[in-house]
Design a protein around this motif. Sequence first.
Motif, PDB file in Angstrom:
ATOM      1  N   MET B   1      35.176  -3.508  -1.727  1.00  0.00           N
ATOM      2  CA  MET B   1      35.245  -4.937  -1.354  1.00  0.00           C
ATOM      3  C   MET B   1      34.161  -5.687  -2.130  1.00  0.00           C
ATOM      4  O   MET B   1      32.987  -5.313  -2.089  1.00  0.00           O
ATOM      5  CB  MET B   1      34.980  -5.060   0.148  1.00  0.00           C
ATOM      6  CG  MET B   1      35.045  -6.449   0.698  1.00  0.00           C
ATOM      7  SD  MET B   1      36.641  -6.857   1.323  1.00  0.00           S
ATOM      8  CE  MET B   1      36.346  -8.541   1.822  1.00  0.00           C
ATOM      9  N   LYS B   2      34.590  -6.702  -2.850  1.00  0.00           N
ATOM     10  CA  LYS B   2      33.593  -7.426  -3.642  1.00  0.00           C
ATOM     11  C   LYS B   2      32.739  -8.312  -2.730  1.00  0.00           C
ATOM     12  O   LYS B   2      33.125  -8.604  -1.592  1.00  0.00           O
ATOM     13  CB  LYS B   2      34.278  -8.232  -4.724  1.00  0.00           C
ATOM     14  CG  LYS B   2      35.145  -9.342  -4.226  1.00  0.00           C
ATOM     15  CD  LYS B   2      35.721 -10.099  -5.403  1.00  0.00           C
ATOM     16  CE  LYS B   2      36.410 -11.335  -4.836  1.00  0.00           C
ATOM     17  NZ  LYS B   2      37.532 -11.795  -5.464  1.00  0.00           N
ATOM     18  N   LEU B 203      28.776 -14.089  14.552  1.00  0.00           N
ATOM     19  CA  LEU B 203      29.349 -14.127  13.206  1.00  0.00           C
ATOM     20  C   LEU B 203      28.328 -14.497  12.137  1.00  0.00           C
ATOM     21  O   LEU B 203      28.529 -14.189  10.969  1.00  0.00           O
ATOM     22  CB  LEU B 203      30.531 -15.112  13.164  1.00  0.00           C
ATOM     23  CG  LEU B 203      31.786 -14.614  13.893  1.00  0.00           C
ATOM     24  CD1 LEU B 203      32.883 -15.679  13.860  1.00  0.00           C
ATOM     25  CD2 LEU B 203      32.316 -13.321  13.279  1.00  0.00           C
ATOM     26  N   LEU B 212      31.343  -6.290   9.523  1.00  0.00           N
ATOM     27  CA  LEU B 212      32.105  -6.249  10.784  1.00  0.00           C
ATOM     28  C   LEU B 212      32.385  -4.816  11.247  1.00  0.00           C
ATOM     29  O   LEU B 212      32.443  -4.541  12.442  1.00  0.00           O
ATOM     30  CB  LEU B 212      33.434  -6.995  10.620  1.00  0.00           C
ATOM     31  CG  LEU B 212      33.360  -8.523  10.521  1.00  0.00           C
ATOM     32  CD1 LEU B 212      34.753  -9.109  10.364  1.00  0.00           C
ATOM     33  CD2 LEU B 212      32.675  -9.136  11.729  1.00  0.00           C
ATOM     34  N   ASP B 213      32.570  -3.911  10.301  1.00  0.00           N
ATOM     35  CA  ASP B 213      32.884  -2.525  10.681  1.00  0.00           C
ATOM     36  C   ASP B 213      31.661  -1.772  11.180  1.00  0.00           C
ATOM     37  O   ASP B 213      31.792  -0.654  11.676  1.00  0.00           O
ATOM     38  CB  ASP B 213      33.498  -1.769   9.485  1.00  0.00           C
ATOM     39  CG  ASP B 213      32.584  -1.760   8.282  1.00  0.00           C
ATOM     40  OD1 ASP B 213      32.057  -2.835   7.932  1.00  0.00           O
ATOM     41  OD2 ASP B 213      32.370  -0.682   7.700  1.00  0.00           O
ATOM     42  N   TRP B 220      31.300  -7.029  19.375  1.00  0.00           N
ATOM     43  CA  TRP B 220      32.736  -7.291  19.238  1.00  0.00           C
ATOM     44  C   TRP B 220      33.302  -7.838  20.557  1.00  0.00           C
ATOM     45  O   TRP B 220      34.064  -8.809  20.577  1.00  0.00           O
ATOM     46  CB  TRP B 220      33.487  -6.000  18.872  1.00  0.00           C
ATOM     47  CG  TRP B 220      33.706  -5.861  17.401  1.00  0.00           C
ATOM     48  CD1 TRP B 220      33.119  -4.955  16.571  1.00  0.00           C
ATOM     49  CD2 TRP B 220      34.554  -6.660  16.579  1.00  0.00           C
ATOM     50  NE1 TRP B 220      33.552  -5.149  15.292  1.00  0.00           N
ATOM     51  CE2 TRP B 220      34.441  -6.186  15.262  1.00  0.00           C
ATOM     52  CE3 TRP B 220      35.399  -7.743  16.817  1.00  0.00           C
ATOM     53  CZ2 TRP B 220      35.141  -6.741  14.189  1.00  0.00           C
ATOM     54  CZ3 TRP B 220      36.099  -8.307  15.755  1.00  0.00           C
ATOM     55  CH2 TRP B 220      35.966  -7.802  14.464  1.00  0.00           C
ATOM     56  N   LEU B 223      32.253 -11.342  21.098  1.00  0.00           N
ATOM     57  CA  LEU B 223      32.952 -12.270  20.199  1.00  0.00           C
ATOM     58  C   LEU B 223      34.337 -12.596  20.758  1.00  0.00           C
ATOM     59  O   LEU B 223      34.724 -13.771  20.866  1.00  0.00           O
ATOM     60  CB  LEU B 223      33.055 -11.634  18.802  1.00  0.00           C
ATOM     61  CG  LEU B 223      33.804 -12.445  17.757  1.00  0.00           C
ATOM     62  CD1 LEU B 223      33.094 -13.769  17.494  1.00  0.00           C
ATOM     63  CD2 LEU B 223      33.938 -11.670  16.448  1.00  0.00           C
ATOM     64  N   ARG B 304      37.446   2.187  15.763  1.00  0.00           N
ATOM     65  CA  ARG B 304      38.412   1.238  15.202  1.00  0.00           C
ATOM     66  C   ARG B 304      39.477   0.879  16.240  1.00  0.00           C
ATOM     67  O   ARG B 304      39.881  -0.282  16.351  1.00  0.00           O
ATOM     68  CB  ARG B 304      39.087   1.846  13.972  1.00  0.00           C
ATOM     69  CG  ARG B 304      38.152   1.992  12.811  1.00  0.00           C
ATOM     70  CD  ARG B 304      38.834   2.650  11.630  1.00  0.00           C
ATOM     71  NE  ARG B 304      37.867   2.833  10.549  1.00  0.00           N
ATOM     72  CZ  ARG B 304      38.185   3.166   9.329  1.00  0.00           C
ATOM     73  NH1 ARG B 304      39.439   3.371   8.994  1.00  0.00           N
ATOM     74  NH2 ARG B 304      37.248   3.309   8.415  1.00  0.00           N
ATOM     75  N   VAL B 307      38.066  -1.595  18.743  1.00  0.00           N
ATOM     76  CA  VAL B 307      38.006  -2.965  18.218  1.00  0.00           C
ATOM     77  C   VAL B 307      39.407  -3.584  18.245  1.00  0.00           C
ATOM     78  O   VAL B 307      39.606  -4.712  18.706  1.00  0.00           O
ATOM     79  CB  VAL B 307      37.433  -2.966  16.779  1.00  0.00           C
ATOM     80  CG1 VAL B 307      37.571  -4.345  16.157  1.00  0.00           C
ATOM     81  CG2 VAL B 307      35.977  -2.534  16.790  1.00  0.00           C
ATOM     82  N   LEU B 308      40.382  -2.801  17.783  1.00  0.00           N
ATOM     83  CA  LEU B 308      41.764  -3.301  17.792  1.00  0.00           C
ATOM     84  C   LEU B 308      42.207  -3.620  19.222  1.00  0.00           C
ATOM     85  O   LEU B 308      42.835  -4.655  19.482  1.00  0.00           O
ATOM     86  CB  LEU B 308      42.692  -2.245  17.170  1.00  0.00           C
ATOM     87  CG  LEU B 308      44.180  -2.576  17.215  1.00  0.00           C
ATOM     88  CD1 LEU B 308      44.483  -3.819  16.386  1.00  0.00           C
ATOM     89  CD2 LEU B 308      45.019  -1.408  16.731  1.00  0.00           C
ATOM     90  N   ILE B 311      40.692  -6.914  20.410  1.00  0.00           N
ATOM     91  CA  ILE B 311      41.343  -8.088  19.811  1.00  0.00           C
ATOM     92  C   ILE B 311      42.735  -8.261  20.425  1.00  0.00           C
ATOM     93  O   ILE B 311      43.144  -9.374  20.799  1.00  0.00           O
ATOM     94  CB  ILE B 311      41.436  -7.941  18.283  1.00  0.00           C
ATOM     95  CG1 ILE B 311      40.038  -7.842  17.667  1.00  0.00           C
ATOM     96  CG2 ILE B 311      42.175  -9.119  17.674  1.00  0.00           C
ATOM     97  CD1 ILE B 311      40.038  -7.489  16.191  1.00  0.00           C
ATOM     98  N   LEU B 584      31.571 -11.842   7.284  1.00  0.00           N
ATOM     99  CA  LEU B 584      32.262 -10.547   7.171  1.00  0.00           C
ATOM    100  C   LEU B 584      31.298  -9.420   6.821  1.00  0.00           C
ATOM    101  O   LEU B 584      31.220  -8.401   7.511  1.00  0.00           O
ATOM    102  CB  LEU B 584      33.358 -10.621   6.107  1.00  0.00           C
ATOM    103  CG  LEU B 584      34.451 -11.665   6.303  1.00  0.00           C
ATOM    104  CD1 LEU B 584      35.405 -11.659   5.121  1.00  0.00           C
ATOM    105  CD2 LEU B 584      35.219 -11.395   7.587  1.00  0.00           C
ATOM    106  N   LEU B 585      30.552  -9.612   5.718  1.00  0.00           N
ATOM    107  CA  LEU B 585      29.725  -8.518   5.202  1.00  0.00           C
ATOM    108  C   LEU B 585      28.249  -8.677   5.532  1.00  0.00           C
ATOM    109  O   LEU B 585      27.441  -7.822   5.158  1.00  0.00           O
ATOM    110  CB  LEU B 585      29.906  -8.417   3.682  1.00  0.00           C
ATOM    111  CG  LEU B 585      31.340  -8.123   3.213  1.00  0.00           C
ATOM    112  CD1 LEU B 585      31.429  -8.149   1.696  1.00  0.00           C
ATOM    113  CD2 LEU B 585      31.812  -6.782   3.738  1.00  0.00           C
TER     114      LEU B 585
END
Lengths: 93, 840
Positions: B1-2, B203, B212-213, B220, B223, B304, B307-308, B311, B584-585
């Motif tokens: 991820m850039k 955030l 975020l991960d 989480w 949020l 994971r 988190v899912l 949400i 995000l990062l």
Amino acid sequence: MKTWAILLGGLLVWTTHFFGLYAIAEIAPSRWITVLLTVPCLGVDAFLLLRGRRLEVRDTFAGWRRSIALGGVALSLVAVCWQALPPWFAGTE
Amino acid sequence: MKSETGFDPDLFNRFPTQGDRPEGEEEGLKRVWCAPKGWEYLTVVNNNYVGIYYLGTAFLFFLLAGVLGLLMRVQLAAPLMNVLPQATYNQVFTMHGTVMMFLFAVPMVEAAGVLLLPQMLAARDLPFPRLSAYAFWAYAVGGLAFFGSLFIGLAPDGGWFMYPPLTSKAYSPGINTDFWLLGIGFIEISAIAGAVEIIVGVLRTRAPGMSLDKMPIFAWAMLVFAVMIVIAFPSVILATLLLEIERAFNWPFFDATRGGDPVLWQHLFWFFGHPEVYIIFLPAAGMMSMIIPTVARAELVGYRLIVLAMIATGFISFGVWAHHMFATGLPPMTAGFFSAASMAVSLPAGIQVFSWIATFAVGKPRFNTPGLFAMGSVVIFVTGGLTGVMVALVPFDWQAHDTYFIVAHLHYVLIGGMVFPLFAAMYYWIPMVSRRPLSERWGRWVFGLMFGGMNIAFMPMHLSGLMGMPRRIYTYLPGSGWDTLNLISTLGAFMLAAGVLLFLIDMARNFRLAPEEGEAGNVFGAGTLEWLPTGLYSTRSIPVVKSREPLWDDPNISEDVERGRYFLPRTATGRRETIVTSPLLAEPQYVQIMPGPSVWPFAAALFTAGFFLALTVQAYLFALVSGVLGILAVLCWLADTDLPVPENDVDIGAGIRVPTYVTGPQSHGWWAMMILIVVMGMIFAMALFSLAFLWGNQPSFWTAPPPMLEALPIALGYLAVIAAAWGTRELHRIGKSWAILPALAGAIVAPALLWLDIGAWSAVTAPDAGGQGAAVFALFSLQGMVAAIAVLMALYLGWRQLRRVVTARRNNTLDLTCLFIAYTGAQGLVGTLFARSIGA
């Protein structure tokens, strides 16, 4: 925004379908309109699933993003089918 | 991820820096973040204090509502008891539910967020500390006054969901109902203020590298919780507003004989009310997901998936509100898919439960007090969840509706899903703020009494409900078969209370607040950042985060942080500050200058509470004065924020420089304004829904709206307001000194356009003529409120311009004011066109 759209895409489809069903039930209850709403939603989910599978997994964040996205779409597929069934059985022509 | 911001992630490798930091840095931090003295405890804004105040007050309300619960159980212990007269019993059960839901559950988890999140994210504080202080004081002052209504016999008595027509003026003529409607008003404001703080905090103020991960699962949960508040609370804000207007001014929103509909209240209330259950549950689940890995000494299984699940819960919980309304006679199709969604929402909750069980299974669990409460919570919550799936089935719900089966179900869900995790959390995190942890031996007794008492109290209610005992009855006849079950429930309730009492004694023995230093520390060996050594400034330096459990993965991190070898080891500008990172990062973007202690949030909260309470007792002049003083207090609070500082950019460690100020979507203020606009938009959307709903259900009361063509000049006017706001931003960007004039003009034009619209509608209907008139004029009222705020903001902007604190580089006030004025125009435009299109 792109990452949020990827993460939440499936669940946004579910939301659209759910509130669409609510509108149909309140305004013009019909099983065929339900089908007209459900099939495109499933189509969008299928599209998101295919796109999601092709997402990059170069680092841990990208891998995490891909799995959340795919999980959301899978959940949406199940939930859209599941919540369309009662209107199909209970809906009027 | 850039990279998200252009930040080079290799710069993180410069940390931890080597060698000792210059002397005096830590003293500088201590000086800036100093402890309050004397009356300064009222002006304090940092989360270490406000979080504790908040938690303590919320727990006080838990105890008060618990005492009310015990009173009810004494009254129902045997048939024909006469401990509480019927009218008092009605007030007691209403206050028990209301206080537990509005004054304990939501504020408690919000308080936990305020206290824990900055430490967990290694931020110096949440981004709007004065907003946190305001949210707390509004809640505390207003909540205590609201509870006080019970002692003068004026407490609300219509049940915690206040259904009309029972709560209409005809059937509830006193001011008891107004206490509820207006009392809840400022608690809603407080909850939304807290939600804004939490969303932006999670955030934007995470430690660098905490993408975020890698975010702690509690963050989480908070949020999702805060986003749900932003979406759900506007619905109940509108509902309470409409019912209060109906009672005060005779606008018949809920009067079926005049074109209103009482079912509209149920839709509005439960669109908030069911997500509310998850609003309470999710943070508690987040706490469980933090505690269980530490107790089990294993990584959380399925991070994971959890988190899912969180949400997904946030989404699906908004599709289940009508399952509270199956007995109102919903169309079969509607009942069908609401039933399906109600079953579906148990899936994400189930994922979390299985993850917890799996974490226990793969680890080496310790059966200490937090562990016992966590396991007990799973058992109780699953029991409540199973009965939830039962009542999601329409035919079963018809049988069980409004019986004690529902009372049992909701207590299993709320106690298992929130109260037990909360006790686990208190035992777990108290060593973070207290010099001594709580007693393990006493803790086991507390757990035993509470677990046993809870099941003894509420398990028999399933049976009494299935045997036909309705909820909310104040007594019953002998021989109905409910006697023994009720007696057992009462004994269980006292056993549960004994557990809570023991906990209080343990707190009195061991809890010694240590906000500066000297806390017991990481006694359970947890791996997350809140267990780093901290002072009033949070951590000495802000670490680079490379994993989800940094304390487990880097044994030196505590020492390096304490020696200032990471980000911001000093105060770079001589003020309170924290690093704002990308959403995000979590790449460092700028240093936020944070506001310090101030008396104004306290004063604003006091006057807000005064405003609502004065309205309740119909002291309108006092309410007006209080409201004006409240607005002045907010303006004073803002006056010393968003001021220029000499340094344009600063070194935040290892030679990395970031700006001290940014504008537009990068700034934390912009995020807060967007969230506020979403709140306003949701309130307005629910008002539009109300109009459409009344048209759909009461078409015989409808009159033709004014012609759409007549609205054209008004619509064009609103478009001009939007253009003026946009124009001001552009003109400011190119350096025009008169740039704010279009925004000022736009803000003044908006009320004039509203006036024109009201004139057109007054020729057709009146607000008290029927449901249509009431709903249309409610839209106007909302537009009037938004337009008034826009005028106030524009005048404030003008005042700042005169003070010369709005400059080309430092223009956040201008940016945010323009955003709000543009929203005012957009809302006016939609309202004008929508109202005319319904029933045309």
